[in-house]
Design an enzyme around this catalytic site. Structure first.
Site, PDB file in Angstrom:
ATOM      1  N   GLU A  85      27.186  -8.707  11.728  1.00 30.47           N
ATOM      2  CA  GLU A  85      28.138  -7.711  12.242  1.00 30.47           C
ATOM      3  C   GLU A  85      28.479  -7.985  13.701  1.00 30.47           C
ATOM      4  O   GLU A  85      27.595  -8.008  14.559  1.00 30.47           O
ATOM      5  CB  GLU A  85      27.544  -6.299  12.094  1.00 30.47           C
ATOM      6  CG  GLU A  85      28.521  -5.217  12.509  1.00 30.47           C
ATOM      7  CD  GLU A  85      27.996  -3.805  12.278  1.00 30.47           C
ATOM      8  OE1 GLU A  85      27.205  -3.588  11.343  1.00 30.47           O
ATOM      9  OE2 GLU A  85      28.377  -2.921  13.066  1.00 30.47           O
ATOM     10  N   LYS A 280      21.473   4.096  11.154  1.00 33.00           N
ATOM     11  CA  LYS A 280      22.025   2.795  10.729  1.00 33.00           C
ATOM     12  C   LYS A 280      22.239   1.915  11.955  1.00 33.00           C
ATOM     13  O   LYS A 280      21.949   0.719  11.948  1.00 33.00           O
ATOM     14  CB  LYS A 280      23.340   3.022   9.965  1.00 33.00           C
ATOM     15  CG  LYS A 280      23.910   1.775   9.312  1.00 33.00           C
ATOM     16  CD  LYS A 280      24.804   0.968  10.221  1.00 33.00           C
ATOM     17  CE  LYS A 280      25.396  -0.215   9.498  1.00 33.00           C
ATOM     18  NZ  LYS A 280      26.135  -1.129  10.366  1.00 33.00           N
ATOM     19  N   ASP A 296      10.256  -8.634   6.257  1.00 33.87           N
ATOM     20  CA  ASP A 296      10.920  -8.038   5.104  1.00 33.87           C
ATOM     21  C   ASP A 296      11.740  -6.816   5.550  1.00 33.87           C
ATOM     22  O   ASP A 296      11.198  -5.727   5.722  1.00 33.87           O
ATOM     23  CB  ASP A 296       9.822  -7.648   4.095  1.00 33.87           C
ATOM     24  CG  ASP A 296      10.362  -7.039   2.822  1.00 33.87           C
ATOM     25  OD1 ASP A 296      11.542  -6.659   2.804  1.00 33.87           O
ATOM     26  OD2 ASP A 296       9.594  -6.947   1.855  1.00 33.87           O
ATOM     27  N   HIS A 393      34.121  -2.767  19.744  1.00 34.22           N
ATOM     28  CA  HIS A 393      33.904  -3.351  18.424  1.00 34.22           C
ATOM     29  C   HIS A 393      35.064  -4.270  18.048  1.00 34.22           C
ATOM     30  O   HIS A 393      34.861  -5.390  17.594  1.00 34.22           O
ATOM     31  CB  HIS A 393      33.742  -2.229  17.401  1.00 34.22           C
ATOM     32  CG  HIS A 393      33.445  -2.732  16.038  1.00 34.22           C
ATOM     33  ND1 HIS A 393      32.203  -3.203  15.688  1.00 34.22           N
ATOM     34  CD2 HIS A 393      34.234  -2.877  14.948  1.00 34.22           C
ATOM     35  CE1 HIS A 393      32.240  -3.603  14.432  1.00 34.22           C
ATOM     36  NE2 HIS A 393      33.458  -3.420  13.961  1.00 34.22           N
TER      37      HIS A 393
HETATM   38  C1  MEV Z   1      27.943   0.529  13.338  1.00 36.99           C
HETATM   39  O1  MEV Z   1      27.379  -0.576  12.659  1.00 36.99           O
HETATM   40  C2  MEV Z   1      26.869   1.386  13.932  1.00 36.99           C
HETATM   41  C3  MEV Z   1      27.347   2.685  14.579  1.00 36.99           C
HETATM   42  O2  MEV Z   1      28.147   3.422  13.642  1.00 36.99           O
HETATM   43  C4  MEV Z   1      26.119   3.438  14.976  1.00 36.99           C
HETATM   44  C5  MEV Z   1      26.393   4.859  15.441  1.00 36.99           C
HETATM   45  O3  MEV Z   1      27.405   5.461  15.037  1.00 36.99           O
HETATM   46  O4  MEV Z   1      25.525   5.377  16.174  1.00 36.99           O
HETATM   47  C6  MEV Z   1      28.236   2.406  15.750  1.00 36.99           C
END
Ligand code: MEV
Length: 450
Positions: A85, A280, A296, A393
């Site tokens: 990513e 995430k 793992d 991003h």
């Molecule tokens: C994207 O891979 C991760 C985010 O969505 C984490 C977040 O929103 O805190 C940017």
């Protein structure tokens, strides 16, 4: 649709590839060429990779990046990260550099126990089973002595074994629950071997015990397996600084920043929709280190998310506090990692990662991985609560879009410059690309890519 194939695993590698190409592709030669293109030119290295798994036909590349400037407990690391990513490594590196100038990260391992269970069904009287277990407990340790010998020499082994009545879940359901110290190995094989031996000891000793009736002796072993939920293998990492230091040079007001940042964490602590995405983001960092160091990531993911529900509701793994003008931000999470065994001494890039980190022991690696998770979370929250996430991003994603469009190197340089001061949405890049080349925009625009 091709027909069911029997004995695919028994075909040679070439045989497998031929079958795939001929049965699943319109242009078999091209498919074969692509798979072969990703083989390692050193046949010994390729063989090594082939043997990590089954039915291997090629290698699947992942970018291997480095986030430098991680100051953790006074030591500086350049952290290896395997992740596809865009913007994750950049965000980690940016946070690491930011916190390096503010004293770095303080991390500690809180506990290191691994856990596993023999799940079984016993239909006799509960007291009989408990008293049998107390009488025979030593035999469980004794029977696993050959399995635990090396681990005991390294200072680890079976820590304790307890019997649990779990019949509220299922009639007659009991567990032998055991805790293990697996030292610097993740220890899955060690734990599972011990558990399987425990189940055999249980069956054997019950069958020999005259206090049980024939029916009671008929214990049903359901399964013997470690748990990837390791609430007693936990690490914590934190950063802190004054609120003024936090916004230094950014032109943002410290009150506003801290208030929005704290609210963002608070929302993740209470709102599962947000907590899932928040965590995430943390796992973006943690997993990348876990993969690069040959651990793992599925086990780590599973354990982390269960830990996030430990207080009865899915919540954030990170927390924030503002007290006496000091901003404190920390993460606490389970991380069952190994620095010996598994892929650690086999995979050349995994070996490289360990060496790059100074060959850490398991505790040190836990602190590094959790810290990268915290850094990642800090970076994400800082962007989300200030500029928004898309600005950074999309800047990082720009090259992916340009590669899709098959832009030349010169065009790429132009676009990086062009979007230095503009927001690089997918459609903006495509439009500018067509304008630059003087070609008409395609009529059908894939809205999903916007
Ligand atoms: C994207 O891979 C991760 C985010 O969505 C984490 C977040 O929103 O805190 C940017």
């Amino acid at each position: 649709m091709s027909e069911k194939i029997k004995g695919f695993s028994k075909l040679s590698k070439t045989g497998k590839i031929q079958w795939l190409a001929n049965n699943h592709f319109d242009k078999p030669e091209q498919a074969i060429k692509l798979l072969e293109q990703y083989w390692n030119e050193d046949s010994a290295v390729q063989k090594l990779h082939d043997e990590f798994s089954e039915n291997t036909v090629s290698n699947f590349y992942m970018p291997f990046g480095i986030a430098p400037n991680f100051l953790i407990n006074g030591k500086v690391y350049a952290v290896p990260m395997a992740i596809e990513e865009s913007s994750v490594v950049a965000a980690s590196a940016k946070s690491a550099s930011f916190w390096m100038e503010r004293g770095g990260f303080k991390a500690e391992v809180i506990s290191m126990k691994k856990i596993g269970h023999v799940h079984f069904v016993y239909t006799g009287a509960e007291e009989k089973l408990f008293s049998f277990f107390e009488r025979n407990k030593d035999k469980f340790y004794k029977d696993t002595e050959s399995i635990t010998k090396n681990m005991r020499m390294r200072g680890g082994g079976v820590l304790d074994i307890i019997l649990k009545n779990k019949s509220e879940i299922e009639e007659g359901y009991y567990q032998l629950e055991a805790n293990f110290d697996t030292r610097d190995s993740m220890g899955a094989n060690f734990v599972n071997s011990c558990l399987e031996q425990f189940s055999q000891t249980l069956e054997r000793e019950i069958s020999l015990d005259s206090s049980f009736s024939d029916e009671e002796k008929n214990v049903q072993i359901i399964m013997s397996i470690l748990s990837n939920y390791t609430p007693e293998c936990v690490v914590r990492s934190e950063v802190s600084c004054t609120t003024e230091e936090l916004v230094e040079g950014s032109g943002i007001s410290s009150e506003e920043f801290v208030e929005k940042f704290s609210r963002a964490v608070h929302i993740a602590e209470h709102e599962p929709y947000r907590a899932t995405t928040h965590n995430k983001g943390i796992m973006n960092g943690v997993d990348a280190v876990v993969i690069a160091t040959g651990n793992d990531f599925r086990a780590v993911e599973a354990g982390a998310h269960t830990y996030a529900t430990k207080d009865g509701k899915y919540s954030s793994l990170s927390h924030v506090e503002l007290k006496d003008g000091i901003f404190r931000f920390w993460i606490e999470m389970p991380l069952s990692l190994g620095t010996v065994g598994g892929l650690t001494s086999l995979h050349p890039l995994v070996k490289f990662s360990h060496e790059l980190l100074g060959n850490p022991d398991a505790e040190e690696l836990m602190m590094i991985a959790a810290t990268v998770g915290l850094a990642q979370n800090f970076g994400a929250l800082r962007s989300l609560t200030t500029t928004g996430i898309q600005k950074g991003h999309m800047k990082m994603h720009l090259l992916n879009i340009l590669n899709q469009l098959e832009a030349t190197e010169e065009e790429k340089r132009y676009f990086v410059d062009y979007f230095r001061t503009r927001t690089a949405t997918h459609s903006a890049v495509v439009e500018e690309f067509h304008r630059l080349r003087g070609i008409p925009m395609p009529e059908k625009v894939d809205v999903n890519k916007r």
